[in-house]
Write a protein that holds these residues in place. Structure first.
Motif, short mmCIF file in Angstrom:
data_model
loop_
_atom_site.label_atom_id
_atom_site.label_comp_id
_atom_site.label_asym_id
_atom_site.label_seq_id
_atom_site.Cartn_x
_atom_site.Cartn_y
_atom_site.Cartn_z
N MET A 1 0.94 -1.29 0.05
CA MET A 1 0.12 -0.14 0.08
C MET A 1 0.83 1.27 0.06
O MET A 1 2.02 1.14 0.57
CB MET A 1 -0.98 -0.03 1.23
N ASN A 2 0.53 2.44 -0.68
CA ASN A 2 1.21 3.51 -0.75
C ASN A 2 0.40 4.74 -0.23
O ASN A 2 -0.86 4.69 -0.47
CB ASN A 2 1.45 3.89 -2.34
N VAL A 3 1.19 5.61 0.53
CA VAL A 3 0.38 6.65 1.19
C VAL A 3 1.11 7.96 0.98
O VAL A 3 2.38 8.06 1.03
CB VAL A 3 0.25 6.73 2.70
N LEU A 4 0.68 8.94 0.57
CA LEU A 4 1.16 10.38 0.30
C LEU A 4 0.55 11.28 1.50
O LEU A 4 -0.66 11.35 1.87
CB LEU A 4 0.48 10.93 -0.89
N ILE A 5 1.64 11.73 2.07
CA ILE A 5 1.50 12.71 3.19
C ILE A 5 1.59 14.10 2.58
O ILE A 5 2.57 14.27 1.99
CB ILE A 5 2.35 12.60 4.41
N LEU A 6 0.61 15.04 2.90
CA LEU A 6 0.71 16.26 2.79
C LEU A 6 1.41 17.18 3.81
O LEU A 6 1.18 17.28 4.73
CB LEU A 6 -0.59 17.21 2.65
N GLY A 7 2.83 17.64 3.31
CA GLY A 7 3.67 18.06 4.34
C GLY A 7 4.90 17.29 4.44
O GLY A 7 4.69 15.99 4.46
N ALA A 8 5.93 17.64 4.71
CA ALA A 8 7.17 17.00 4.43
C ALA A 8 8.08 17.07 5.74
O ALA A 8 9.45 17.36 5.77
CB ALA A 8 8.05 17.24 3.21
N TYR A 29 4.29 15.16 0.27
CA TYR A 29 4.22 16.44 -0.53
C TYR A 29 4.95 17.70 0.03
O TYR A 29 4.42 18.23 1.04
CB TYR A 29 2.90 16.80 -1.03
N ASP A 30 5.85 18.22 -0.45
CA ASP A 30 6.52 19.34 0.26
C ASP A 30 5.71 20.68 -0.12
O ASP A 30 6.00 20.97 -1.38
CB ASP A 30 8.23 19.44 -0.14
N ALA A 56 -0.44 7.37 -4.80
CA ALA A 56 -0.92 7.08 -3.60
C ALA A 56 -2.22 6.20 -3.78
O ALA A 56 -2.97 6.18 -4.63
CB ALA A 56 -1.34 8.36 -3.00
N ASP A 57 -2.47 5.30 -2.65
CA ASP A 57 -3.44 4.49 -2.30
C ASP A 57 -4.47 5.39 -1.54
O ASP A 57 -5.87 5.33 -1.53
CB ASP A 57 -3.40 3.26 -1.88
N THR A 58 -3.77 6.01 -0.69
CA THR A 58 -4.52 7.15 0.31
C THR A 58 -3.54 8.16 0.60
O THR A 58 -2.17 8.05 0.54
CB THR A 58 -4.34 6.20 1.74
N ILE A 59 -4.09 9.52 0.82
CA ILE A 59 -3.61 10.75 0.95
C ILE A 59 -4.18 11.15 2.34
O ILE A 59 -5.16 10.98 2.66
CB ILE A 59 -4.05 11.58 -0.11
N THR A 60 -2.93 11.82 2.96
CA THR A 60 -3.42 11.97 4.50
C THR A 60 -2.55 13.39 4.62
O THR A 60 -1.85 13.84 3.64
CB THR A 60 -3.19 11.22 5.43
#
Length: 383
Positions: A1-8, A29-30, A56-60
């Motif tokens: 599973m892949n996750v993208l986080i808004l903010g680095a 995501y910077d 991403a499968d999920t973004i948070t």
């Protein structure tokens, strides 16, 4: 599973570390460079936001001050958890106050100020002293004013007006005027809600601030009635938001009542102790929640405290001689007041924890950790 986080930042970093044992790949995501990076090595780039959404499968999110166009793009993908409205609510005190009303959560008497007429009315209807907080872009004591006497009113309004004019937000700025609450202590509750509406919470955490910035959090699990009250408020707010993920609520304790100070729709500084003090830390539980995995336990394994490292890029190695002490660095460049890392320390009993906290405080440089020794002694004296 892949996750993208808004903010680095460091919260994305710690979520990434907690995800690896679950075989979950995390990218961040910077918002500054507008590129997707490895949260453990920002020099590694994976393209723009579109590339991150496709990955991403999920973004948070790791923080709430995210541009609305980015949130809209992520929400349109159907992958964003929690919702853009929940994230916006944490970043706009006007939305936050409306949410607390909807959730029937007690908080300080207040008024929204968008003009001089609103400011004058607040002075007539609210009782001094007041604390005035920017609706947007305010955190760690920034964007705040304290009005203790009417003689300060003109100067404070001039400062607020300049703040309005200098705001870079694409959303209209405002200020929330609140009556100051004569509280006994500041506490917070970190909890989580999954995609099916199930909730779990960690123990209430006592927080100590220095110049408006959190310096120490202590998890003691010492008041069942307050814990039950805090969980009821958490459930009410999380359900009102249809929330998914970890959510933190900061409270003022006034006698036997908890008043909500503010919410944070994300993993939270006051929950860093969970890395060593809980069965499943807040970072793993957030990833579990947004990925549709079962929530881990929030029970306290042992009394634990967290010390923030602010503006320092080193601490004495001798602190690692103290049993059950863990050091967490964020890989940041040193800057005055910047959150550079934290120290977690644990013990079998509250008394032993306070003794270790005082011992660690004695080893830390006094100028950078000025009031930790005094706070540790006060905890021991009140036990």
């Amino acid at each position: 599973m892949n996750v993208l986080i808004l903010g680095a930042g460091q919260l994305a970093r710690m979520m990434s570390l907690a995800s690896k044992p679950l075989n979950i790949t995390v990218r961040a995501y910077d918002v500054g460079s507008k590129t997707v990076v490895d949260p453990l090595n920002s020099a590694i780039s994976y393209g723009d936001l579109n590339a991150g959404i496709e990955f991403a499968d999920t973004i948070t999110a790791e923080f709430e001050h995210i541009s609305h166009d980015v949130l809209a793009q992520c929400e349109a993908s159907g992958k964003l958890k929690p919702s853009s409205q929940a994230i916006k609510t944490g970043g706009d005190r006007r939305l936050e106050k409306a949410l607390l009303t909807k959730a029937n959560a007690a908080n300080a008497k207040h008024q929204i100020i968008e003009s001089k007429a609103d400011f004058d009315q607040a002075l007539q209807t609210l009782t001094l002293p007041l604390i005035l907080k920017s609706a947007l872009e305010g955190y760690d004591g920034k964007g705040q004013w304290r009005l203790k006497d009417l003689s300060q009113a003109d100067d404070i309004w001039a400062d607020i007006e300049a703040f309005f004019q200098g705001s870079k937000s694409s959303v209209k700025q405002a200020v929330i005027a609140e009556q100051m609450v004569p509280f006994d202590r500041e506490v917070s509750l970190v909890g989580m809600r999954d995609v099916n509406g199930n909730t779990k919470v960690y123990p209430l955490t006592e927080n100590h601030h220095t110049d408006g910035v959190l310096t120490i959090s202590v998890a003691l699990n010492d008041n069942e009635a307050l814990q039950a009250q805090a969980q009821q408020i958490f459930d009410s707010i999380a359900n009102a938001l249809g929330y998914v993920g970890v959510l933190a609520i900061e409270f003022f304790q006034v006698g036997d009542q908890l008043l909500v100070n503010e919410i944070a729709p994300r993993v939270h500084n006051s929950g860093h102790w969970t890395q060593q003090g809980a069965d499943t830390c807040q970072f793993e539980n957030h990833i579990r929640a947004v990925c549709g995995l079962p929530l881990g336990s929030g029970e306290l394994v042992r009394p634990t405290a967290m010390i923030n490292i602010l503006g320092e890029d080193s601490v004495p190695n001798a602190i690692l001689d103290v049993p059950s002490v863990s050091l967490h660095w964020y890989g940041k460049t040193k800057r005055a007041g910047r959150k550079m890392g934290h120290i977690n320390l644990s013990a079998a009993t509250n008394q032993a924890l306070f003794a270790r906290l005082e011992k660690v405080a004695m080893l830390l440089p006094e100028q950078a950790f000025s009031d930790i020794q005094q706070y540790a002694r006060s905890l021991a004296a009140n036990t």
